[in-house]
Design a protein around this motif. Structure first.
Motif, PDB file in Angstrom:
ATOM      1  N   ALA A  57      32.042  48.731  31.507  1.00  0.00           N
ATOM      2  CA  ALA A  57      32.232  47.797  32.624  1.00  0.00           C
ATOM      3  C   ALA A  57      31.832  46.382  32.198  1.00  0.00           C
ATOM      4  O   ALA A  57      32.503  45.406  32.549  1.00  0.00           O
ATOM      5  CB  ALA A  57      31.419  48.238  33.832  1.00  0.00           C
ATOM      6  N   PHE A  58      30.752  46.261  31.441  1.00  0.00           N
ATOM      7  CA  PHE A  58      30.304  44.968  30.941  1.00  0.00           C
ATOM      8  C   PHE A  58      31.383  44.355  30.038  1.00  0.00           C
ATOM      9  O   PHE A  58      31.735  43.177  30.177  1.00  0.00           O
ATOM     10  CB  PHE A  58      28.978  45.112  30.196  1.00  0.00           C
ATOM     11  N   ALA A  59      31.960  45.174  29.151  1.00  0.00           N
ATOM     12  CA  ALA A  59      33.005  44.692  28.243  1.00  0.00           C
ATOM     13  C   ALA A  59      34.242  44.251  29.024  1.00  0.00           C
ATOM     14  O   ALA A  59      34.862  43.231  28.693  1.00  0.00           O
ATOM     15  CB  ALA A  59      33.380  45.781  27.241  1.00  0.00           C
ATOM     16  N   PRO A 114      50.138  38.502  42.360  1.00  0.00           N
ATOM     17  CA  PRO A 114      49.039  37.544  42.223  1.00  0.00           C
ATOM     18  C   PRO A 114      47.986  38.095  41.249  1.00  0.00           C
ATOM     19  O   PRO A 114      47.835  39.319  41.114  1.00  0.00           O
ATOM     20  CB  PRO A 114      48.470  37.460  43.649  1.00  0.00           C
ATOM     21  N   GLU A 115      47.307  37.206  40.578  1.00  0.00           N
ATOM     22  CA  GLU A 115      46.366  37.573  39.511  1.00  0.00           C
ATOM     23  C   GLU A 115      45.397  38.689  39.905  1.00  0.00           C
ATOM     24  O   GLU A 115      45.219  39.657  39.181  1.00  0.00           O
ATOM     25  CB  GLU A 115      45.597  36.320  39.104  1.00  0.00           C
ATOM     26  N   GLN A 116      44.781  38.554  41.074  1.00  0.00           N
ATOM     27  CA  GLN A 116      43.795  39.542  41.513  1.00  0.00           C
ATOM     28  C   GLN A 116      44.430  40.916  41.710  1.00  0.00           C
ATOM     29  O   GLN A 116      43.893  41.927  41.257  1.00  0.00           O
ATOM     30  CB  GLN A 116      43.143  39.067  42.811  1.00  0.00           C
ATOM     31  N   GLN A 117      45.591  40.966  42.347  1.00  0.00           N
ATOM     32  CA  GLN A 117      46.280  42.242  42.550  1.00  0.00           C
ATOM     33  C   GLN A 117      46.698  42.847  41.211  1.00  0.00           C
ATOM     34  O   GLN A 117      46.601  44.055  41.008  1.00  0.00           O
ATOM     35  CB  GLN A 117      47.504  42.063  43.448  1.00  0.00           C
ATOM     36  N   ARG A 118      47.150  42.003  40.299  1.00  0.00           N
ATOM     37  CA  ARG A 118      47.563  42.462  38.970  1.00  0.00           C
ATOM     38  C   ARG A 118      46.382  43.127  38.254  1.00  0.00           C
ATOM     39  O   ARG A 118      46.516  44.196  37.674  1.00  0.00           O
ATOM     40  CB  ARG A 118      48.095  41.260  38.183  1.00  0.00           C
ATOM     41  N   LEU A 119      45.217  42.486  38.319  1.00  0.00           N
ATOM     42  CA  LEU A 119      44.013  43.045  37.699  1.00  0.00           C
ATOM     43  C   LEU A 119      43.647  44.390  38.322  1.00  0.00           C
ATOM     44  O   LEU A 119      43.322  45.349  37.616  1.00  0.00           O
ATOM     45  CB  LEU A 119      42.828  42.090  37.892  1.00  0.00           C
ATOM     46  N   ILE A 120      43.699  44.457  39.641  1.00  0.00           N
ATOM     47  CA  ILE A 120      43.300  45.680  40.339  1.00  0.00           C
ATOM     48  C   ILE A 120      44.266  46.821  40.032  1.00  0.00           C
ATOM     49  O   ILE A 120      43.831  47.949  39.759  1.00  0.00           O
ATOM     50  CB  ILE A 120      43.176  45.418  41.858  1.00  0.00           C
ATOM     51  N   VAL A 121      45.571  46.555  40.034  1.00  0.00           N
ATOM     52  CA  VAL A 121      46.550  47.594  39.689  1.00  0.00           C
ATOM     53  C   VAL A 121      46.314  48.068  38.256  1.00  0.00           C
ATOM     54  O   VAL A 121      46.326  49.271  37.983  1.00  0.00           O
ATOM     55  CB  VAL A 121      48.003  47.077  39.866  1.00  0.00           C
ATOM     56  N   GLN A 122      46.085  47.128  37.345  1.00  0.00           N
ATOM     57  CA  GLN A 122      45.830  47.490  35.942  1.00  0.00           C
ATOM     58  C   GLN A 122      44.616  48.404  35.837  1.00  0.00           C
ATOM     59  O   GLN A 122      44.664  49.453  35.199  1.00  0.00           O
ATOM     60  CB  GLN A 122      45.604  46.224  35.099  1.00  0.00           C
ATOM     61  N   MET A 123      43.523  48.018  36.482  1.00  0.00           N
ATOM     62  CA  MET A 123      42.287  48.797  36.355  1.00  0.00           C
ATOM     63  C   MET A 123      42.354  50.138  37.068  1.00  0.00           C
ATOM     64  O   MET A 123      41.879  51.138  36.551  1.00  0.00           O
ATOM     65  CB  MET A 123      41.101  47.980  36.852  1.00  0.00           C
ATOM     66  N   ARG A 124      42.948  50.162  38.255  1.00  0.00           N
ATOM     67  CA  ARG A 124      42.956  51.400  39.052  1.00  0.00           C
ATOM     68  C   ARG A 124      44.077  52.350  38.633  1.00  0.00           C
ATOM     69  O   ARG A 124      43.843  53.508  38.332  1.00  0.00           O
ATOM     70  CB  ARG A 124      43.087  51.053  40.542  1.00  0.00           C
ATOM     71  N   TYR A 129      40.170  53.367  36.586  1.00  0.00           N
ATOM     72  CA  TYR A 129      38.807  53.046  36.978  1.00  0.00           C
ATOM     73  C   TYR A 129      38.568  53.464  38.421  1.00  0.00           C
ATOM     74  O   TYR A 129      39.482  53.449  39.241  1.00  0.00           O
ATOM     75  CB  TYR A 129      38.539  51.532  36.870  1.00  0.00           C
ATOM     76  N   GLU A 130      37.334  53.799  38.732  1.00  0.00           N
ATOM     77  CA  GLU A 130      36.936  54.098  40.101  1.00  0.00           C
ATOM     78  C   GLU A 130      36.794  52.774  40.856  1.00  0.00           C
ATOM     79  O   GLU A 130      36.549  51.729  40.259  1.00  0.00           O
ATOM     80  CB  GLU A 130      35.601  54.854  40.121  1.00  0.00           C
ATOM     81  N   PHE A 131      36.909  52.833  42.186  1.00  0.00           N
ATOM     82  CA  PHE A 131      36.799  51.616  42.995  1.00  0.00           C
ATOM     83  C   PHE A 131      35.449  50.929  42.782  1.00  0.00           C
ATOM     84  O   PHE A 131      35.368  49.702  42.726  1.00  0.00           O
ATOM     85  CB  PHE A 131      36.998  51.932  44.481  1.00  0.00           C
ATOM     86  N   GLU A 132      34.402  51.712  42.665  1.00  0.00           N
ATOM     87  CA  GLU A 132      33.062  51.155  42.473  1.00  0.00           C
ATOM     88  C   GLU A 132      32.985  50.336  41.181  1.00  0.00           C
ATOM     89  O   GLU A 132      32.412  49.241  41.159  1.00  0.00           O
ATOM     90  CB  GLU A 132      32.044  52.305  42.432  1.00  0.00           C
ATOM     91  N   THR A 143      36.108  47.546  49.806  1.00  0.00           N
ATOM     92  CA  THR A 143      37.126  47.438  50.850  1.00  0.00           C
ATOM     93  C   THR A 143      38.179  46.400  50.461  1.00  0.00           C
ATOM     94  O   THR A 143      39.382  46.640  50.610  1.00  0.00           O
ATOM     95  CB  THR A 143      36.474  47.058  52.200  1.00  0.00           C
ATOM     96  N   ALA A 144      37.738  45.260  49.960  1.00  0.00           N
ATOM     97  CA  ALA A 144      38.672  44.214  49.535  1.00  0.00           C
ATOM     98  C   ALA A 144      39.556  44.724  48.385  1.00  0.00           C
ATOM     99  O   ALA A 144      40.752  44.405  48.323  1.00  0.00           O
ATOM    100  CB  ALA A 144      37.913  42.965  49.108  1.00  0.00           C
ATOM    101  N   ILE A 145      38.974  45.511  47.497  1.00  0.00           N
ATOM    102  CA  ILE A 145      39.735  46.085  46.378  1.00  0.00           C
ATOM    103  C   ILE A 145      40.825  47.009  46.929  1.00  0.00           C
ATOM    104  O   ILE A 145      41.982  46.945  46.515  1.00  0.00           O
ATOM    105  CB  ILE A 145      38.803  46.883  45.436  1.00  0.00           C
TER     106      ILE A 145
END
Length: 169
Positions: A57-59, A114-124, A129-132, A143-145
């Motif tokens: 997560a740090f990386a 949008p950048e934030q959605q792109r990051l979240i789709v990539q990670m999830r 990745y877990e939501f936490e 919730t925002a995620i």
């Protein structure tokens, strides 16, 4: 910590770092540079790496921040980011065939989010990745995620439905 121990610690998530960097920076070369930079930053902190609950997560946090800094500096110098979804007015036959592949469409749609959605789709959805974990990396609440992920998936679904219904993008 010696070099072998460091490699053993970082190998399990090195590819995830690269994929996140590639998603943000688009260019393979820039993503490779970013991955190298992140590993160097981790190596420079090798004495304190044991203090982190999740080194992965740090990386990923370092990767996200490094890539966003790179994008900001590009914008500041008025360089245009080259998108991999540029097409001429009349696409070639090869391009039409490629575009008909659903995975390519999804990739293009994700890159347009949008950048934030792109990051979240990539990670999830891609990195699993877990939501936490995503919440920690992006410094957002869960919730925002979930809301951003839902919106991103809805956008992807709507575009794919339109594409398959009409055969055009």
């Amino acid at each position: 910590m010696n070099q072998n121990e460091f490699v053993t610690l970082t190998n399990p998530f090195k590819d995830k770092v690269f994929r996140l960097a590639k998603r943000l920076l688009v260019s393979r070369e820039e993503a490779e540079d970013a991955t190298q930079e992140v590993l160097v930053k981790l190596w420079n902190k090798n004495e304190s790496l044991g203090n982190y609950n999740s080194l992965e997560a740090f990386a990923m946090t370092i990767t996200k921040n490094y890539c966003l800094d790179q994008l900001k500096s590009k914008r500041a110098t008025n360089l245009k980011i080259v998108h991999n979804n540029f097409t001429d007015r009349e696409p070639s036959l090869d391009q039409k065939v490629e575009d008909s592949d659903s995975l390519n469409w999804v990739e293009k749609i994700i890159n347009e989010l949008p950048e934030q959605q792109r990051l979240i789709v990539q990670m999830r959805d891609i990195e699993q990745y877990e939501f936490e974990e995503i919440a920690k990396i992006l410094e957002m609440n869960e919730t925002a995620i979930r809301v951003a992920l839902s919106r991103a998936r809805k956008t992807i679904r709507a575009f794919m439905t339109k594409t398959h219904s009409y055969g055009i993008g």
